[in-house]
Design a protein around this motif. Structure first.
Motif, PDB file in Angstrom:
ATOM      1  N   ALA A  23     -47.861  45.627 -30.834  1.00  0.00           N
ATOM      2  CA  ALA A  23     -46.825  46.521 -30.326  1.00  0.00           C
ATOM      3  C   ALA A  23     -46.999  46.578 -28.814  1.00  0.00           C
ATOM      4  N   TYR A  24     -45.946  46.294 -28.084  1.00  0.00           N
ATOM      5  CA  TYR A  24     -46.020  46.256 -26.620  1.00  0.00           C
ATOM      6  C   TYR A  24     -44.900  47.107 -26.047  1.00  0.00           C
ATOM      7  N   ALA A  25     -45.211  47.884 -25.018  1.00  0.00           N
ATOM      8  CA  ALA A  25     -44.210  48.739 -24.389  1.00  0.00           C
ATOM      9  C   ALA A  25     -44.313  48.666 -22.876  1.00  0.00           C
ATOM     10  N   GLU A  29     -37.017  49.204 -16.947  1.00  0.00           N
ATOM     11  CA  GLU A  29     -36.712  48.460 -15.728  1.00  0.00           C
ATOM     12  C   GLU A  29     -37.664  47.278 -15.524  1.00  0.00           C
ATOM     13  N   ASN A  30     -38.821  47.302 -16.184  1.00  0.00           N
ATOM     14  CA  ASN A  30     -39.806  46.244 -16.003  1.00  0.00           C
ATOM     15  C   ASN A  30     -39.584  45.042 -16.915  1.00  0.00           C
ATOM     16  N   ALA A  32     -37.251  43.023 -16.590  1.00  0.00           N
ATOM     17  CA  ALA A  32     -36.890  41.954 -15.664  1.00  0.00           C
ATOM     18  C   ALA A  32     -38.132  41.292 -15.100  1.00  0.00           C
ATOM     19  N   GLU A  33     -39.187  42.069 -14.912  1.00  0.00           N
ATOM     20  CA  GLU A  33     -40.440  41.515 -14.406  1.00  0.00           C
ATOM     21  C   GLU A  33     -41.078  40.595 -15.438  1.00  0.00           C
ATOM     22  N   LEU A  34     -40.982  40.954 -16.708  1.00  0.00           N
ATOM     23  CA  LEU A  34     -41.494  40.084 -17.765  1.00  0.00           C
ATOM     24  C   LEU A  34     -40.785  38.737 -17.733  1.00  0.00           C
ATOM     25  N   THR A  35     -39.469  38.779 -17.605  1.00  0.00           N
ATOM     26  CA  THR A  35     -38.703  37.535 -17.539  1.00  0.00           C
ATOM     27  C   THR A  35     -39.076  36.730 -16.297  1.00  0.00           C
ATOM     28  N   LYS A  36     -39.273  37.419 -15.200  1.00  0.00           N
ATOM     29  CA  LYS A  36     -39.587  36.756 -13.927  1.00  0.00           C
ATOM     30  C   LYS A  36     -40.883  35.979 -13.995  1.00  0.00           C
ATOM     31  N   ILE A  37     -41.888  36.495 -14.708  1.00  0.00           N
ATOM     32  CA  ILE A  37     -43.173  35.797 -14.771  1.00  0.00           C
ATOM     33  C   ILE A  37     -43.197  34.716 -15.852  1.00  0.00           C
ATOM     34  N   GLY A  38     -42.082  34.576 -16.580  1.00  0.00           N
ATOM     35  CA  GLY A  38     -41.972  33.481 -17.533  1.00  0.00           C
ATOM     36  C   GLY A  38     -42.218  33.837 -18.978  1.00  0.00           C
ATOM     37  N   VAL A  39     -42.163  35.133 -19.316  1.00  0.00           N
ATOM     38  CA  VAL A  39     -42.377  35.549 -20.696  1.00  0.00           C
ATOM     39  C   VAL A  39     -41.191  35.126 -21.555  1.00  0.00           C
ATOM     40  N   ALA A  47     -50.110  26.705 -25.036  1.00  0.00           N
ATOM     41  CA  ALA A  47     -51.253  27.603 -25.229  1.00  0.00           C
ATOM     42  C   ALA A  47     -51.799  28.072 -23.888  1.00  0.00           C
ATOM     43  N   GLN A  48     -51.856  27.168 -22.914  1.00  0.00           N
ATOM     44  CA  GLN A  48     -52.374  27.545 -21.596  1.00  0.00           C
ATOM     45  C   GLN A  48     -51.458  28.552 -20.913  1.00  0.00           C
ATOM     46  N   LYS A  49     -50.146  28.353 -21.018  1.00  0.00           N
ATOM     47  CA  LYS A  49     -49.213  29.296 -20.402  1.00  0.00           C
ATOM     48  C   LYS A  49     -49.334  30.664 -21.058  1.00  0.00           C
ATOM     49  N   ARG A  50     -49.496  30.704 -22.361  1.00  0.00           N
ATOM     50  CA  ARG A  50     -49.668  31.998 -23.042  1.00  0.00           C
ATOM     51  C   ARG A  50     -50.914  32.707 -22.530  1.00  0.00           C
ATOM     52  N   ARG A  51     -52.002  31.962 -22.400  1.00  0.00           N
ATOM     53  CA  ARG A  51     -53.241  32.579 -21.893  1.00  0.00           C
ATOM     54  C   ARG A  51     -53.061  33.070 -20.455  1.00  0.00           C
ATOM     55  N   ASP A  52     -52.347  32.305 -19.643  1.00  0.00           N
ATOM     56  CA  ASP A  52     -52.107  32.709 -18.255  1.00  0.00           C
ATOM     57  C   ASP A  52     -51.293  33.995 -18.183  1.00  0.00           C
ATOM     58  N   LEU A  53     -50.383  34.173 -19.126  1.00  0.00           N
ATOM     59  CA  LEU A  53     -49.506  35.344 -19.114  1.00  0.00           C
ATOM     60  C   LEU A  53     -50.160  36.602 -19.672  1.00  0.00           C
ATOM     61  N   PHE A  54     -51.209  36.446 -20.445  1.00  0.00           N
ATOM     62  CA  PHE A  54     -51.795  37.557 -21.193  1.00  0.00           C
ATOM     63  C   PHE A  54     -52.082  38.764 -20.291  1.00  0.00           C
ATOM     64  N   ASP A  55     -52.892  38.587 -19.269  1.00  0.00           N
ATOM     65  CA  ASP A  55     -53.254  39.711 -18.399  1.00  0.00           C
ATOM     66  C   ASP A  55     -52.067  40.203 -17.578  1.00  0.00           C
ATOM     67  N   GLN A  56     -51.159  39.284 -17.210  1.00  0.00           N
ATOM     68  CA  GLN A  56     -49.984  39.703 -16.455  1.00  0.00           C
ATOM     69  C   GLN A  56     -49.099  40.626 -17.284  1.00  0.00           C
ATOM     70  N   ILE A  57     -48.953  40.290 -18.551  1.00  0.00           N
ATOM     71  CA  ILE A  57     -48.154  41.142 -19.435  1.00  0.00           C
ATOM     72  C   ILE A  57     -48.772  42.530 -19.554  1.00  0.00           C
ATOM     73  N   LEU A  58     -50.088  42.578 -19.708  1.00  0.00           N
ATOM     74  CA  LEU A  58     -50.762  43.869 -19.839  1.00  0.00           C
ATOM     75  C   LEU A  58     -50.689  44.681 -18.545  1.00  0.00           C
ATOM     76  N   SER A  59     -50.569  44.020 -17.403  1.00  0.00           N
ATOM     77  CA  SER A  59     -50.473  44.738 -16.127  1.00  0.00           C
ATOM     78  C   SER A  59     -49.110  45.408 -15.954  1.00  0.00           C
ATOM     79  N   ILE A  60     -48.118  44.950 -16.722  1.00  0.00           N
ATOM     80  CA  ILE A  60     -46.767  45.494 -16.617  1.00  0.00           C
ATOM     81  C   ILE A  60     -46.527  46.620 -17.615  1.00  0.00           C
ATOM     82  N   GLY A  61     -47.240  46.610 -18.741  1.00  0.00           N
ATOM     83  CA  GLY A  61     -47.036  47.623 -19.770  1.00  0.00           C
ATOM     84  C   GLY A  61     -48.299  47.920 -20.543  1.00  0.00           C
TER      85      GLY A  61
END
Length: 250
Positions: A23-25, A29-30, A32-39, A47-61
């Motif tokens: 569950a992610y929240a 307004e953010n 758009a930021e998820l889309t911007k970073i490539g989610v 697999a590498q892109k998913r790992r790269d995004l992991f911490d970025q996603i958590l920093s947004i929500g």
């Protein structure tokens, strides 16, 4: 700005390993930021892109991840369908997530994607920004109302639930949940490979490496893999009754 959330899973179908629900929240307004970073839907990312995004996603929500082991599923599947188990796990993840967000949710309301909500109960909020406006759910049942009934059995919170097929391709918050769930599932599979000292592939029954691994060790009941096999799956049952005939696997 209101909060919105997404729910998705990884590892629903494999014969080996955990079922992971996330569950992610984030604030609306953010997205758009998820889309911007490539989610996007985890299946569309390496697999590498998913790992790269992991911490970025958590920093947004914020996120809550709930795992069910194969042993858990073996017990639950004797009483519940897989869709019931997934709904229960999603409800648990969502209610854990709600505890981490400073909002006051309104009365629960189910909404099918594409249909307008009617007669939603108004609530008095502590702060106009502190509300979970909607929870988007990637729905496994062909009929949305069927999964709605399942969720009502297990979810006791107050958020509006928006049920949709392919939600992980439509809503960035669900895409984010799918990435977090998939990275978590992949990490758990890698730990099993390290424990077993073998690369058994993805853990899915369509993977020849997984089937070869199961065939190799099936008769050795002392092998640690047995603790991580979903015995209620047809693949495992076929290994018992068809003596490893590959054409009998699903």
């Amino acid at each position: 700005m209101a909060w919105i959330a997404g729910l998705d899973e990884a590892g629903r179908g494999p014969v080996l390993g955990n079922l992971v629900v996330c569950a992610y929240a984030c604030q609306e307004e953010n997205q758009a930021e998820l889309t911007k970073i490539g989610v996007k839907d985890s299946k569309m990312l390496t697999a590498q892109k998913r790992r790269d995004l992991f911490d970025q996603i958590l920093s947004i929500g914020k996120a809550s991840i709930v795992e069910r082991t194969a042993a858990d599923l073996n017990v639950s599947m004797k009483r519940f369908s897989l869709n019931d188990i997934e709904a229960q796990q999603m409800a648990e993840a969502l209610e854990q997530l709600e505890k981490t967000i400073p909002f006051e949710a309104g009365k629960m309301k189910m909404e099918h994607h594409g249909k307008k909500e009617k007669n939603r109960k108004k609530t008095t909020l502590k702060n106009a920004n502190d509300v979970l406006d909607a929870v988007y759910i990637d729905t496994p049942d062909p009929t949305l109302s069927t999964y709605e009934r399942r969720m009502k059995r297990f979810y006791t919170g107050g958020a509006k639930l928006v049920l949709s097929h392919k939600a992980d391709q439509k809503y960035p918050v669900v895409s984010a949940a799918s990435v977090l769930a998939k990275v978590t599932r992949d990490a758990s599979i890698q730990r099993l490979k390290d424990e077993f000292g073998e690369d058994f592939g993805s853990g899915y029954s369509h993977d020849a490496r997984t089937i070869a691994f199961l065939q190799k060790h099936w008769t050795n009941k002392a092998h640690p893999m047995h603790a991580h096999v979903r015995q209620q799956w047809a693949t495992a049952k076929n290994l018992n009754i068809r003596q490893f005939k590959l054409d009998g696997f699903i």
